[in-house]
Scaffold this motif. Structure first.
Motif, mmCIF file in Angstrom:
data_model
loop_
_atom_site.group_PDB
_atom_site.id
_atom_site.type_symbol
_atom_site.label_atom_id
_atom_site.label_comp_id
_atom_site.label_asym_id
_atom_site.label_seq_id
_atom_site.Cartn_x
_atom_site.Cartn_y
_atom_site.Cartn_z
ATOM 1 N N MET A 37 0.822 -1.210 0.000
ATOM 2 C CA MET A 37 0.000 0.000 0.000
ATOM 3 C C MET A 37 0.855 1.258 0.000
ATOM 4 S SD MET A 37 -2.866 1.566 -0.020
ATOM 5 C CE MET A 37 -3.986 0.170 0.108
ATOM 6 N N SER A 38 2.022 1.212 0.654
ATOM 7 C CA SER A 38 2.859 2.407 0.747
ATOM 8 C C SER A 38 3.442 2.829 -0.589
ATOM 9 C CB SER A 38 3.995 2.165 1.747
ATOM 10 O OG SER A 38 4.898 1.183 1.259
ATOM 11 N N THR A 39 3.453 1.949 -1.573
ATOM 12 C CA THR A 39 4.005 2.292 -2.888
ATOM 13 C C THR A 39 2.924 2.437 -3.946
ATOM 14 O OG1 THR A 39 4.370 -0.067 -3.379
ATOM 15 C CG2 THR A 39 6.195 1.162 -2.373
ATOM 16 N N GLN A 40 1.672 2.501 -3.524
ATOM 17 C CA GLN A 40 0.567 2.678 -4.467
ATOM 18 C C GLN A 40 0.213 4.158 -4.596
ATOM 19 O OE1 GLN A 40 -2.791 0.169 -3.564
ATOM 20 N NE2 GLN A 40 -1.508 -1.640 -3.176
ATOM 21 N N THR A 41 -0.500 4.472 -5.671
ATOM 22 C CA THR A 41 -0.998 5.831 -5.895
ATOM 23 C C THR A 41 -2.482 5.759 -6.200
ATOM 24 O OG1 THR A 41 -0.381 5.682 -8.234
ATOM 25 C CG2 THR A 41 1.201 6.728 -6.733
ATOM 26 N N PHE A 48 -6.828 2.627 -5.486
ATOM 27 C CA PHE A 48 -5.372 2.693 -5.462
ATOM 28 C C PHE A 48 -4.798 1.620 -6.381
ATOM 29 C CE2 PHE A 48 -6.805 4.351 -1.385
ATOM 30 C CZ PHE A 48 -6.099 5.539 -1.293
ATOM 31 N N THR A 49 -3.756 1.995 -7.093
ATOM 32 C CA THR A 49 -3.082 1.066 -7.995
ATOM 33 C C THR A 49 -1.604 0.995 -7.650
ATOM 34 O OG1 THR A 49 -2.737 2.852 -9.608
ATOM 35 C CG2 THR A 49 -4.690 1.454 -9.887
ATOM 36 N N GLN A 50 -1.028 -0.170 -7.883
ATOM 37 C CA GLN A 50 0.379 -0.380 -7.559
ATOM 38 C C GLN A 50 1.249 0.234 -8.654
ATOM 39 O OE1 GLN A 50 3.214 -0.492 -5.840
ATOM 40 N NE2 GLN A 50 2.222 -2.127 -4.652
ATOM 41 N N PRO A 254 -1.537 5.369 1.339
ATOM 42 C CA PRO A 254 -0.101 5.215 1.041
ATOM 43 C C PRO A 254 0.787 6.029 1.969
ATOM 44 C CG PRO A 254 -1.346 5.474 -0.982
ATOM 45 C CD PRO A 254 -2.299 5.746 0.133
ATOM 46 N N THR A 255 0.431 7.281 2.253
ATOM 47 C CA THR A 255 1.244 8.094 3.150
ATOM 48 C C THR A 255 1.239 7.519 4.564
ATOM 49 O OG1 THR A 255 0.811 10.083 1.849
ATOM 50 C CG2 THR A 255 1.550 10.397 4.115
ATOM 51 N N ALA A 256 0.077 7.081 5.021
ATOM 52 C CA ALA A 256 -0.014 6.493 6.359
ATOM 53 C C ALA A 256 0.823 5.228 6.452
ATOM 54 C CB ALA A 256 -1.471 6.194 6.694
ATOM 55 N N ALA A 257 0.772 4.385 5.421
ATOM 56 C CA ALA A 257 1.571 3.165 5.428
ATOM 57 C C ALA A 257 3.058 3.482 5.385
ATOM 58 C CB ALA A 257 1.182 2.283 4.246
ATOM 59 N N ALA A 258 3.446 4.481 4.595
ATOM 60 C CA ALA A 258 4.857 4.862 4.527
ATOM 61 C C ALA A 258 5.340 5.384 5.875
ATOM 62 C CB ALA A 258 5.055 5.910 3.432
#
Length: 290
Positions: A37-41, A48-50, A254-258
């Motif tokens: 999830m951290s690298t998806q947009t 969200f897509t990888q 994604p930001t939260a996962a990062a």
């Protein structure tokens, strides 16, 4: 005979299999999902897509590095205070508790029978401007009318220290309780003072408990968000509050996962460095050398 030998060899693995399955289901798999999830947009509406957008990590760090550093600092201060307060408590229970050790340990654990949020909220009332602490200090003329504790770093660190103090007391107590009393008697027979006995015998032998207590306190204190949300203000926000906001308010997964991985990585680096410098093996070697 072959089947019995094979069963004896596989028995330990079958015994730990439920634990490994539990870790895989509730830790390993969610970790990989969060890493993905951290690298998806994308967004919550279109999905969200990888895309392997690793820039999310640098963007998250550039935007929230202040809160990250603040969380580490708050966690270190709270851990230090827990050690300063908790060690004498554990020492007194272990060596002076007598027949009341179980009752005293129960009192240490008694706050855990109340919800974490309710315990923190109670300090919100106590430390408020009209609470029993600040109002009394004002009435006695000790502080000015503009003095307040809530929404400050002091209140947040105080809450962290209070909530995680038992995590420091219990491991130290276990280490002190297992200490052989004959060592203390030998120190006294060799004309060792109380200070010398403590510094050369008691404290080195309790280092495994201190090591465990610091880990059990620092990690959850640095990642906590409840104390900062209830006792803090806009200038005391911790990284846990940012992660919660990104997940549940902004829906920026994604930001939260990062941010979660940055926090996890920072804590792991700190834990491994601490274990390298003051690990249990080094603590036992230091005790033996004393």
């Amino acid at each position: 005979m072959r089947r019995s030998r094979l069963g004896a060899r596989l028995a330990p693995y079958f015994l730990v299999l439920p634990g490994w399955l539990w870790l895989a289901l509730f830790f390993v798999i969610p970790t990989f999902v969060m890493l993905s999830m951290s690298t998806q947009t994308g967004d919550i509406v279109s999905g969200f897509t990888q895309t392997f957008h690793w820039q999310t990590y640098t963007e998250a760090w550039d935007q929230y590095h202040v809160q990250f550093v603040r969380s580490i600092v708050y966690g270190l201060i709270a851990t230090g205070l827990c050690l300063v307060i908790g060690y004498p408590v554990a020492y007194w229970i272990a060596f002076r508790g007598g027949a009341h050790k179980s009752s005293l340990l129960f009192l240490v654990l008694l706050p855990f029978f109340v919800s974490f949020v309710i315990r923190t909220q109670s300090w919100n009332f106590i430390l408020s401007d009209n609470g029993m602490v600040v109002s009394r200090l004002r009435d006695w003329g000790i502080v000015s009318a503009q003095f307040h504790i809530l929404a400050t770093a002091t209140a947040v660190i105080f809450g962290l220290t209070y909530n995680f103090l038992p995590f420091m007391v219990l491991p130290i107590y276990v280490a002190l309780e297992r200490m052989d009393p004959a060592l203390l008697e030998a120190s006294a027979d060799l004309y060792g003072s109380k200070i010398a006995t403590f510094t050369k015998v008691v404290f080195p032998l309790s280092m495994p408990g201190v090591f465990a207590g610091v880990l059990l306190t620092f990690v959850p204190a640095s990642a906590d968000y409840v104390n900062a949300a209830i006792l803090g203000g806009s200038h005391t926000t911790m990284i846990g509050n940012i992660i919660q906001t990104e997940y549940f308010t902004n829906l920026d997964y994604p930001t939260a996962a990062a941010l979660s991985f940055i926090l996890m990585g920072g804590l792991l680096i700190g834990v491994f460095a601490y274990a390298r410098v003051v690990g249990t093996e080094n603590a036992l070697e230091m005790a033996a050398a004393r």
